[in-house]
Each structure stands twice: as C-alpha cells, then as structure tokens.
Design a protein around this motif. Sequence first.
Motif, PDB file in Angstrom:
ATOM      1  N   CYS A 164       0.837  -1.200   0.000  1.00  0.00           N
ATOM      2  CA  CYS A 164       0.000   0.000   0.000  1.00  0.00           C
ATOM      3  C   CYS A 164       0.872   1.250   0.000  1.00  0.00           C
ATOM      4  O   CYS A 164       0.571   2.233  -0.694  1.00  0.00           O
ATOM      5  N   TYR A 165       1.961   1.206   0.772  1.00  0.00           N
ATOM      6  CA  TYR A 165       2.903   2.344   0.767  1.00  0.00           C
ATOM      7  C   TYR A 165       3.463   2.580  -0.626  1.00  0.00           C
ATOM      8  O   TYR A 165       3.493   3.720  -1.125  1.00  0.00           O
ATOM      9  N   LYS A 166       3.925   1.506  -1.277  1.00  0.00           N
ATOM     10  CA  LYS A 166       4.516   1.670  -2.617  1.00  0.00           C
ATOM     11  C   LYS A 166       3.489   2.209  -3.603  1.00  0.00           C
ATOM     12  O   LYS A 166       3.808   3.067  -4.445  1.00  0.00           O
ATOM     13  N   ALA A 167       2.245   1.723  -3.482  1.00  0.00           N
ATOM     14  CA  ALA A 167       1.186   2.183  -4.393  1.00  0.00           C
ATOM     15  C   ALA A 167       0.863   3.659  -4.159  1.00  0.00           C
ATOM     16  O   ALA A 167       0.741   4.444  -5.112  1.00  0.00           O
ATOM     17  N   ALA A 168       0.727   4.040  -2.876  1.00  0.00           N
ATOM     18  CA  ALA A 168       0.399   5.435  -2.556  1.00  0.00           C
ATOM     19  C   ALA A 168       1.558   6.357  -2.918  1.00  0.00           C
ATOM     20  O   ALA A 168       1.350   7.452  -3.470  1.00  0.00           O
ATOM     21  N   SER A 169       2.770   5.920  -2.623  1.00  0.00           N
ATOM     22  CA  SER A 169       3.945   6.732  -2.934  1.00  0.00           C
ATOM     23  C   SER A 169       4.059   6.983  -4.432  1.00  0.00           C
ATOM     24  O   SER A 169       4.318   8.111  -4.874  1.00  0.00           O
ATOM     25  N   LEU A 170       3.828   5.938  -5.230  1.00  0.00           N
ATOM     26  CA  LEU A 170       3.889   6.078  -6.684  1.00  0.00           C
ATOM     27  C   LEU A 170       2.796   7.015  -7.179  1.00  0.00           C
ATOM     28  O   LEU A 170       3.039   7.898  -8.013  1.00  0.00           O
ATOM     29  N   ALA A 171       1.577   6.834  -6.645  1.00  0.00           N
ATOM     30  CA  ALA A 171       0.467   7.695  -7.070  1.00  0.00           C
ATOM     31  C   ALA A 171       0.744   9.155  -6.720  1.00  0.00           C
ATOM     32  O   ALA A 171       0.531  10.049  -7.531  1.00  0.00           O
ATOM     33  N   HIS A 172       1.236   9.388  -5.516  1.00  0.00           N
ATOM     34  CA  HIS A 172       1.506  10.764  -5.092  1.00  0.00           C
ATOM     35  C   HIS A 172       2.656  11.376  -5.886  1.00  0.00           C
ATOM     36  O   HIS A 172       2.612  12.559  -6.247  1.00  0.00           O
ATOM     37  N   LEU A 173       3.646  10.559  -6.160  1.00  0.00           N
ATOM     38  CA  LEU A 173       4.775  11.043  -6.964  1.00  0.00           C
ATOM     39  C   LEU A 173       4.311  11.415  -8.366  1.00  0.00           C
ATOM     40  O   LEU A 173       4.673  12.473  -8.910  1.00  0.00           O
ATOM     41  N   GLN A 174       3.471  10.566  -8.956  1.00  0.00           N
ATOM     42  CA  GLN A 174       2.924  10.862 -10.282  1.00  0.00           C
ATOM     43  C   GLN A 174       2.019  12.095 -10.246  1.00  0.00           C
ATOM     44  O   GLN A 174       1.869  12.789 -11.262  1.00  0.00           O
ATOM     45  N   GLY A 175       1.454  12.372  -9.063  1.00  0.00           N
ATOM     46  CA  GLY A 175       0.625  13.558  -8.906  1.00  0.00           C
ATOM     47  C   GLY A 175       1.426  14.807  -8.585  1.00  0.00           C
ATOM     48  O   GLY A 175       0.847  15.863  -8.351  1.00  0.00           O
ATOM     49  N   GLY A 176       2.754  14.672  -8.529  1.00  0.00           N
ATOM     50  CA  GLY A 176       3.607  15.839  -8.306  1.00  0.00           C
ATOM     51  C   GLY A 176       4.010  16.076  -6.874  1.00  0.00           C
ATOM     52  O   GLY A 176       4.397  17.195  -6.513  1.00  0.00           O
ATOM     53  N   VAL A 177       3.928  15.045  -6.029  1.00  0.00           N
ATOM     54  CA  VAL A 177       4.298  15.165  -4.619  1.00  0.00           C
ATOM     55  C   VAL A 177       5.656  14.504  -4.403  1.00  0.00           C
ATOM     56  O   VAL A 177       5.761  13.279  -4.482  1.00  0.00           O
ATOM     57  N   PRO A 178       6.709  15.261  -4.120  1.00  0.00           N
ATOM     58  CA  PRO A 178       8.022  14.656  -3.857  1.00  0.00           C
ATOM     59  C   PRO A 178       7.953  13.706  -2.659  1.00  0.00           C
ATOM     60  O   PRO A 178       7.200  13.944  -1.709  1.00  0.00           O
ATOM     61  N   GLN A 179       8.772  12.660  -2.708  1.00  0.00           N
ATOM     62  CA  GLN A 179       8.694  11.602  -1.711  1.00  0.00           C
ATOM     63  C   GLN A 179      10.040  11.364  -1.019  1.00  0.00           C
ATOM     64  O   GLN A 179      11.081  11.306  -1.669  1.00  0.00           O
ATOM     65  N   ILE A 180       9.976  11.227   0.309  1.00  0.00           N
ATOM     66  CA  ILE A 180      11.113  10.793   1.120  1.00  0.00           C
ATOM     67  C   ILE A 180      10.652   9.588   1.929  1.00  0.00           C
ATOM     68  O   ILE A 180       9.511   9.559   2.409  1.00  0.00           O
ATOM     69  N   ALA A 181      11.505   8.593   2.080  1.00  0.00           N
ATOM     70  CA  ALA A 181      11.201   7.435   2.929  1.00  0.00           C
ATOM     71  C   ALA A 181      12.306   7.281   3.964  1.00  0.00           C
ATOM     72  O   ALA A 181      13.489   7.264   3.620  1.00  0.00           O
ATOM     73  N   ILE A 182      11.898   7.201   5.230  1.00  0.00           N
ATOM     74  CA  ILE A 182      12.831   6.952   6.337  1.00  0.00           C
ATOM     75  C   ILE A 182      12.467   5.600   6.931  1.00  0.00           C
ATOM     76  O   ILE A 182      11.324   5.390   7.355  1.00  0.00           O
ATOM     77  N   THR A 183      13.418   4.690   6.956  1.00  0.00           N
ATOM     78  CA  THR A 183      13.136   3.323   7.388  1.00  0.00           C
ATOM     79  C   THR A 183      14.017   2.938   8.572  1.00  0.00           C
ATOM     80  O   THR A 183      15.233   3.146   8.543  1.00  0.00           O
TER      81      THR A 183
END
Length: 435
Positions: A354-373
Amino acid sequence: MKISLQYSGNYSKLLSSEIHHKIQTIHHLMATRSGTGADYLGWVDWPHSIHLESLREIQETADKICEQSNVLIVIGIGGSYIGSKAMLEALSTNFESSHPVEIIFAGHLVNGSYLKRLMHYLDSKEVTVNVVSKSGTTTEPAIAFHFLRNYMENRYGEEASSRIIVTTDENEGTLRSLAIEKGYKRFVIPHNIGGRYSVLTAVGLLPLAVAGYDIHQLINGAKSAAEEYSKLDLEKNPAIQYAVIRKHLYDSGYPVEILSTFESQLKYVQEWWKQLFAESEGKAGKGIFPTSVLYSTDLHSLGQYIQDGQRIVFETCLLIEKVQEDLTFVETKQNMDQLNYLNEVSLHEFNHICYKAASLAHLQGGVPQIAITIEQIDEEHLGHLFYFFMMACAYSAYLLDINPFDQPGVEEYKMNIFKFLKKPAYSYNRQLQTK
C-alpha cells in the motif's frame, strides 16, 4: 543499526558547493558550540555524557513508584510530556497493558472536566505525581499541579511529599524552590537542553522506566545515533541528507511536509516530530509547516488532497521493516469475500505494498517523496530514531539561518495570557519596559 533514507529526486544534484560550505559551517559551529543557540546544544553529547549513576537513580525511583502506586500522573506540556507519550505509545500494545503502573498525562491542556474526572478516578487508586517543568511557571502544567498537589495533600497528608516527584531546572525556578521546601524527590532538566530536545533525559526516562521499559537500551540506541550522525558526510549521513532535501524542497515551492506512517503506535512519535520541527523552524516568516497522516485511514480523507490538491506538499513516510506481531491471509474454498488473491500475504506486507502504491500515485501527482526506514520498534531503535530527528532538525533550521532552540512566538501568547488575566508580575514588568 542505521536509518535508511530514500528520496524520489536526484540527491547528488543537490550537493552544490554552496550546500557543502553551509553544511561544513553548521557542523563546525555545532561541534565547537559556537553557533546561534549554542547554549542549548547539550543534547548532542547527552547519550554519552549521561552517567550510569543517573540511570540507576531513575530506575530505583521507578521501582519505588511501582511498589507504592498503580497510577503515575505525569504533568507537563510541549516537550515536557509529548516525548514521554510518544515513547510509551510506540512501545505499548493496543489492547493489553503489561505496565506495572498506569501512566496518565495532565497539564497538556486546561480542562476542568478532565481534571475533575481524573481526580475522581484516582480515588480508588494509589497515586504518584511527576510534574515536569523547567521553570515551574508554565501556566497549563502549573494549573494542573495546583489542583493535583491539593488533591495529594488532602488525601495523603504528610505522605504526599514522598509521592510527588519534580523534574525541573537544577539551579533556579519556582518549581525547584517548592520541591526544596516540601522535600520532593527531584530530577534535573539540564540547563543546556531545551524542552523539545529533552526526551532522552529524566523527562522521558522516568515514565518509560515506570512502564517497565529498558532505559539503558534507549540510551544505547541514541549513542549509536550520536556516533553515526556526528560525521560530516553529505553522501552517507542520513540526518544531513534529510536536512538538505528538506531545504531544497522548501526553496522549490514546497512549504508543507507531511509525515506519514502505517504504524498506528507511531502516532505520538508524529506529534513529537511536529513539535520538534515546528518550534525549531517556524520563525522570522520562514520554515516548513509540519503535519502528519496515519495510513491507510487518511488515504481515504487527506489522501485526496495530497493527490490532487495544491502542489505545496512533500511527503516523508516513516517505515518499519519488521513487526513483532502480524496476521497472514489463508485462502478459503468458497472465496466468498474475494480475497483469495491475498493468499499468504501478511498484513505488514499489505501495508508495504500500500505504501509503494500510494507513494507512486503521489509522486505521479507531483508530490516529492522521502522514505525513512528503521528496522523495528523497540527501545534501542526508538532512541536512535529520536536522536536522528533532533540532529536533522538542527541542521534544517540552521540551513534556514534560524536558531533551532528558541520559541519567541510561544512566549508571545504566554505574555498575552498574563496581560488578560492581569498577572501582577506581568503588569509590573510591562510598566518597567515602558519607562
């Protein structure tokens, strides 16, 4: 133990000579304690400078609380309570409490109904109070302590003094003076550590120890972070990387950061993160506005705005590699709920997908993404994570030419309260200033 950081853009392209110079300057100023706000850099070396004797004293006090009480009231606001709350919520289970003592917070709001019901609830319990305030004059916790101290004295008489613990400044302040007069047990908030950076001191350690968690492991995690994130390495130090990316996105027209997570027990870690970054950066008309979302819940509400709203937001997702407990799907013959396609998928795996799907969708929508693990949620990793955020926050504020360690805006509202309520000291001081 190390934090992994990923960025949707090209990080290497951000490393201009100007950024290199700024980071080197910040690193030098922090190392030499010579920058703006340097008097409040005590947290930098704290994991290594805290004495084993201090940890032993905290643990012994926690053990005594557990022997005489089944409820601990922690009174505080801002950094005097939110770090403790964040650690306890992150480490505890949702439905079963294995804590030897129930921990309840007060003083973080002014609500007569809450306090009245709390005192009624305490009537059937054995109680200890820990009031946390550097000065003792912060209005909200002072009000709560006023009522709860009266409650304790009326109920326990002289014994109340052995059931009230004060965490405050070592050398001055109203609360310190009261503690000396009444004979309360005292713990120190170091003079060179501000409230929102105090989570690894007795402010956070005493409630954590009372709840039965390992404060030595928490400090060990912070020690490893202090060693790792003190290095001047723009390519490998994730605390510096996070600060550089945030500054780039802010300069690129993204003034709002959303910290998202799929782990419900990290909700108050998000709240602590918001206070840390908001009070450290939000000054002089500058700063990234920090907010948070809990997924999947907020994917069905705020997720719409993130996906299709104004392009002013970037998203940082806090991820956990391993969970202590989980459930795994097993297919059924009838497949009446049509979920057999999830056969052998765990709920933790589902959330990661779900994270990967949401991150991809948001990135495609123009939202820069950072992941801290981080690897998992336990005392050691939590101590490491808190220190990481504090170091990254200091770098972030300094990159904006902001003092990370004061909060002039917060002080302004306090002065207005004193004015409206005609507090004598306030009126007197204001008269002096006008002469």
